[in-house]
Design an enzyme around this catalytic site. Structure first.
Site, PDB file in Angstrom:
ATOM      1  CE  LYS A  63      -6.623   3.552  -0.404  1.00  0.00           C
ATOM      2  NZ  LYS A  63      -7.632   2.541  -0.388  1.00  0.00           N
ATOM      3  NE  ARG A  64      -3.544   6.425  -8.361  1.00  0.00           N
ATOM      4  CZ  ARG A  64      -3.642   5.149  -8.722  1.00  0.00           C
ATOM      5  NH1 ARG A  64      -2.567   4.402  -8.871  1.00  0.00           N
ATOM      6  NH2 ARG A  64      -4.818   4.608  -8.965  1.00  0.00           N
TER       7      ARG A  64
END
Ligand code: GLU
Length: 512
Positions: free
Chosen positions: A274-275
């Site tokens: 997600k990052r």
């Protein structure tokens, strides 16, 4: 009798749906539609500690944006269905609303000897963990340790009855058999066998909140909802032996399983996280997400991707149609998709390819449709223009754009005259040599600006016929028209804005 195909996407609303999750939903949807079956959405929200407000709505909105529309679980307005009806016979579809269902199944397993009650406090389990760590080991609640812990296998019957009655922090644990090899089949990975000695006694149900854990709720609901194939991410593969054994313990017919490969980072072999998006400058979420803490993550929709392009790109991340074809409509995907052609190894995400898809879809759209979309962008910039004009502009610059927004960033001067000029270009091109030429061109253009100019005046020939230095004068003209010495071809600009406006802009530069 062959069962009607029924598959489900079962997200936990613990945050926004990552593009890998959208791909899982998409593959389920394609599979169901190809077989003329049902695609169901079930919300797995029994872990209240990980519940994130807004996540459920986000997930459903994201799927709707992609055109992944469920047959069951969510109504036409995009709400999770709460009451059973003919179309939604298995409602409610939120596991938190089904909490009353699961206890009896947990008890059934205990009665059958497949599970047991465990009374260990979290403090005593923590102490076990610490003691094992001190010895360089890991504590596992399993066949080796359960015999010395506080559970219904070790305590006297009366004590068990008393604790069940009087205390509320007990759980039901699966009694993972020792020394068995579970033989499993996966549509994508083929045959898999796992020795149960490596597995632990998972908690299935908790008295404290009267809720099942993921494993129990998932199996019970897949059974009750008559799911025929479970298509989910590779991260669930380690749970497969337990799930097999649960089906066996209940004596239920098992669905077939397909575990999809991971999505990998554009570089290296790591899992796309997600990052990564924010770090590497691309979206990993379908829609923009603002976390409850106010942190914003970008989304494909807000970044200007067409949902069809996003879906097409995702479909090919892991599935290989076996031909050279890359552009697929949803209908074509439904026809061509097959789980057998999904690869085992991770699929590397390529943000450039995502852009490529968008460019292709942009080109496939009609000028009229793009003009409609562009008019919205223009309105956001405070500009309104006649639709025919917007359509003409779109036709000219379409080939240079990846996103509709690019029409604006590439050539705002097709709608608004430059109010300032790039200073270094002014210094370079607005010289004593070019100034008189510009003055002349401004007049000449005006003489061509009758109410119905037959065709766009040919500036280049005009400059040549006058014997002026071509490069310098043309760049000076472009500077007047666009605000800098770069931009579209002068003839193209002129054909759009017309000679009168071009003349006005040249005069403005001369007087600025
Ligand atoms: N709730 C699980 C998830 O969040 C579903 C896994 C499965 O499909 O069995 O991914």
């Amino acid at each position: 009798m062959t069962r009607r195909t029924r598959v489900r996407f079962a997200p936990s609303p613990t945050g926004p749906l990552h593009m890998g999750g959208v791909r899982t939903a998409l593959y389920n949807y394609l599979y169901a539609k190809q077989k003329g079956g049902d695609f169901i959405i079930r919300i797995e929200d029994t872990d209240s500690h990980r519940f994130v407000p807004g996540a459920e709505q986000y997930i459903i909105e994201a799927l709707r944006w992609c055109g992944i529309i469920p047959d069951e679980g969510v109504d036409a307005e995009g709400h999770v269905v709460e009451e059973a009806s003919e179309r939604h016979p298995h409602a409610p579809y939120r596991q938190s609303q089904r909490r009353g269902i699961y206890r009896k199944y947990a008890e059934q397993l205990v009665q059958g000897g497949f599970a047991y009650y465990a009374f260990d406090s979290s403090e005593s389990l923590d102490a076990e963990r610490k003691a094992a760590e001190a010895k360089g080991q890991t504590f596992i609640y399993n066949w080796q340790t359960r015999g010395r812990l506080r559970n219904s296998l070790t305590l006297p019957v009366e004590e068990v009855a008393r604790l069940l009655e009087e205390t509320t922090d007990w759980t039901v644990r699966f009694k993972m058999p020792e020394g068995r090899v579970v033989e499993m089949d996966d549509i994508i990975r083929g045959h898999i066998s796992v020795d149960t000695a490596t597995l632990d006694d998972k908690v299935l149900w908790k008295r404290a909140d009267e809720l099942p854990t993921y494993h129990l709720a998932n199996i019970v609901d897949d059974h009750l909802m008559e799911i025929t194939e479970v298509i989910r991410g590779e991260e669930w593969l380690p749970s497969l032996p337990l799930h097999y054994l649960l089906y066996e313990a209940f004596g239920w017919e098992r669905p077939a399983f397909a575990h999809l490969p991971l999505l990998l980072k554009p570089v290296g072999n790591g899992k796309l996280s997600k990052r990564d998006g924010d770090k590497m400058g691309f979206p990993v979420f379908p829609l923009r997400w603002v976390s409850p803490e106010g942190e914003t993550s970008r989304g494909y929709r807000e970044d200007g991707y067409f949902p069809e392009a996003f879906v097409n790109m995702l479909a090919l991340l892991g599935w290989n149609p076996g031909t050279e074809q890359e552009i697929f409509s949803m209908a074509e995907l439904i026809e061509a998709f097959s789980l057998e052609k999904v690869g085992k190894s991770g699929a590397k995400f390529n943000p450039e390819k995502a852009k490529w898809f968008n460019r292709e879809y942009l080109r496939m759209k009609s000028d009229a449709e793009l003009a409609g979309l562009y008019s919205e962008v223009l309105a956001a910039h405070g500009v309104s223009a006649p639709p025919e004009y917007v359509e003409k502009v779109v036709g000219v610059i379409k080939d240079r754009a990846t996103f509709v927004e690019d029409f604006w960033t590439a050539a705002p001067y097709l709608f608004v005259a430059p109010s300032g000029f790039v200073e270094k270009d002014v210094a370079k091109f607005l010289t004593p040599e070019t100034t008189p030429c510009l003055t002349e061109v401004a007049d000449w253009l005006n003489s061509h600006s009758g109410p119905h100019p037959e065709s766009t005046p040919d500036i280049e020939s005009h400059v040549r016929d006058n014997g002026w230095p071509m490069g310098k004068v043309m760049n000076a003209i472009r500077l007047a028209l666009t605000g800098s010495a770069s931009g579209l071809g002068i003839h193209e600009i002129l054909s759009l804005i017309g000679p009168a406006e071009a003349s006005r802009r040249i005069s403005y530069l001369l007087n600025h």
